[in-house]
Design a protein around this motif. Sequence first.
Motif, PDB file in Angstrom:
ATOM      1  N   GLU A 158      -1.571   6.084  12.792  1.00 60.50           N
ATOM      2  CA  GLU A 158      -1.852   7.364  13.465  1.00 60.50           C
ATOM      3  C   GLU A 158      -3.313   7.398  13.915  1.00 60.50           C
ATOM      4  OE1 GLU A 158      -1.024  10.765  10.999  1.00 60.50           O
ATOM      5  OE2 GLU A 158      -2.166  12.108  12.319  1.00 60.50           O
ATOM      6  N   TYR A 161      -3.656   5.192  16.959  1.00 59.06           N
ATOM      7  CA  TYR A 161      -3.094   5.796  18.175  1.00 59.06           C
ATOM      8  C   TYR A 161      -4.012   6.907  18.701  1.00 59.06           C
ATOM      9  CZ  TYR A 161       1.432   3.409  18.304  1.00 59.06           C
ATOM     10  OH  TYR A 161       2.422   2.474  18.438  1.00 59.06           O
ATOM     11  N   GLU A 164      -6.681   5.800  20.803  1.00 57.45           N
ATOM     12  CA  GLU A 164      -6.208   5.156  22.027  1.00 57.45           C
ATOM     13  C   GLU A 164      -5.916   3.675  21.914  1.00 57.45           C
ATOM     14  OE1 GLU A 164      -8.752   6.449  25.167  1.00 57.45           O
ATOM     15  OE2 GLU A 164      -8.080   8.515  24.921  1.00 57.45           O
ATOM     16  N   LYS A 165      -5.582   3.235  20.719  1.00 61.19           N
ATOM     17  CA  LYS A 165      -5.073   1.868  20.555  1.00 61.19           C
ATOM     18  C   LYS A 165      -3.540   1.964  20.552  1.00 61.19           C
ATOM     19  CE  LYS A 165      -9.081   0.014  18.899  1.00 61.19           C
ATOM     20  NZ  LYS A 165      -9.846  -1.053  19.187  1.00 61.19           N
ATOM     21  N   SER A 166      -2.886   0.825  20.703  1.00 59.52           N
ATOM     22  CA  SER A 166      -1.411   0.824  20.675  1.00 59.52           C
ATOM     23  C   SER A 166      -0.899  -0.214  19.688  1.00 59.52           C
ATOM     24  CB  SER A 166      -0.857   0.506  22.061  1.00 59.52           C
ATOM     25  OG  SER A 166      -1.412   1.360  23.002  1.00 59.52           O
ATOM     26  N   THR A 173       6.536   1.164  13.868  1.00 54.40           N
ATOM     27  CA  THR A 173       6.461   1.591  15.276  1.00 54.40           C
ATOM     28  C   THR A 173       7.720   1.236  16.071  1.00 54.40           C
ATOM     29  OG1 THR A 173       5.280  -0.429  15.940  1.00 54.40           O
ATOM     30  CG2 THR A 173       3.943   1.454  15.314  1.00 54.40           C
ATOM     31  N   ILE A 282       1.789  11.907  15.102  1.00 51.50           N
ATOM     32  CA  ILE A 282       1.029  11.530  16.308  1.00 51.50           C
ATOM     33  C   ILE A 282       1.176  12.624  17.367  1.00 51.50           C
ATOM     34  CG2 ILE A 282       0.788   9.843  18.174  1.00 51.50           C
ATOM     35  CD1 ILE A 282       1.829   7.684  16.280  1.00 51.50           C
ATOM     36  N   PHE A 288       3.113  12.297  23.296  1.00 49.72           N
ATOM     37  CA  PHE A 288       3.279  10.900  22.889  1.00 49.72           C
ATOM     38  C   PHE A 288       4.751  10.532  23.035  1.00 49.72           C
ATOM     39  CE2 PHE A 288       4.039   7.685  19.520  1.00 49.72           C
ATOM     40  CZ  PHE A 288       3.216   6.680  20.014  1.00 49.72           C
TER      41      PHE A 288
END
Length: 311
Positions: A158, A161, A164-166, A173, A282, A288
């Motif tokens: 969380e 994310y 701004e990372k994935s 996930t 999130i 999202f």
Amino acid sequence: MLQYLVILLDDAAISYCHYSKSHAKSQPIPLDVLRKGIRFAMTENLMLQFVYPEGELPESVRKEVETIDHSKIMPATSPYAAEADVLVCGWDSLPQSANVPVVLRTTLADFLARYKDIFPLLSVAPRLNVVFTDTESFADEEVSVYKESLSALAGELERLYVNEKSPQLNLLTDRMMLKEMNNCGAGDTNITLAPNGKFYVCPAYCGTGEGIGSLELGLSIPNKQLYKLDHAPLCRHCDAYHCKRCVWLSERLTLEVNTPSRQQCVMAHLERNAARELLSNIRKHGIFLPEMPEIKEIDYLDPFEKRDEWL
Ligand code: SF4
């Protein structure tokens, strides 16, 4: 429908899944078997995945591999690791960073003791798959500790994310991003060719029994419908869409390839429920995955408990 052919390039090719690492003596695939395997994949229009051993391979094998599009699954300690499309590691060889997906094979006890060690990798590797090597020993007493570890990992995901990372971690996930089953597909969408020229349902079966045909005699999968989701009475009603639905584990623990064990189901449902929580948390920070529906709350961990509603 078959889509992939996995070719083991050596009798001692590494394990990248639940089954134990081969203890066979290293023996590279004969060049003619490799060539025929590649020809088989071309005629059947199958994508190829080559699985490497820890050590070196003959130059002739390495050159033959390059004659066709493929992916390479390699140990992180391989001398060719820089060429890998997927790196396989244990805790001792866990990379600090990676630009390809990483598979971490671990016992549950090691995972519970060390899961925080994967936090740094989550933000730099494109994907991390955690695979348990002792799923069969998972006991109901471990439900709460496994749940806690998933919750801690979800907290870290969380945070990433929100920054701004994935990150991608199979345990958490994948389920957030799936609307239908996405399982291993052994015996259905993929099969394996061993260096002895025989086909097997998956690498876990290599070296055991007669397999499911050979390059010489062709492919012959007995009762092949049993590997399909629509012939899996519990799985086809389940929404732990990320579950591997490992047929080798099922056969080992229930003697049926299409009947899962409690261990497999309970672990997958703890992950599903933690993914539900993660998705919801999130979304508290903003929009999202708007196209994905919420994951429902359920009151069971093993679909077998609900069999009267489904069977
Ligand atoms: S959790 Fe159990 S029932 Fe659901 S897909 Fe996995 S093995 Fe099948």
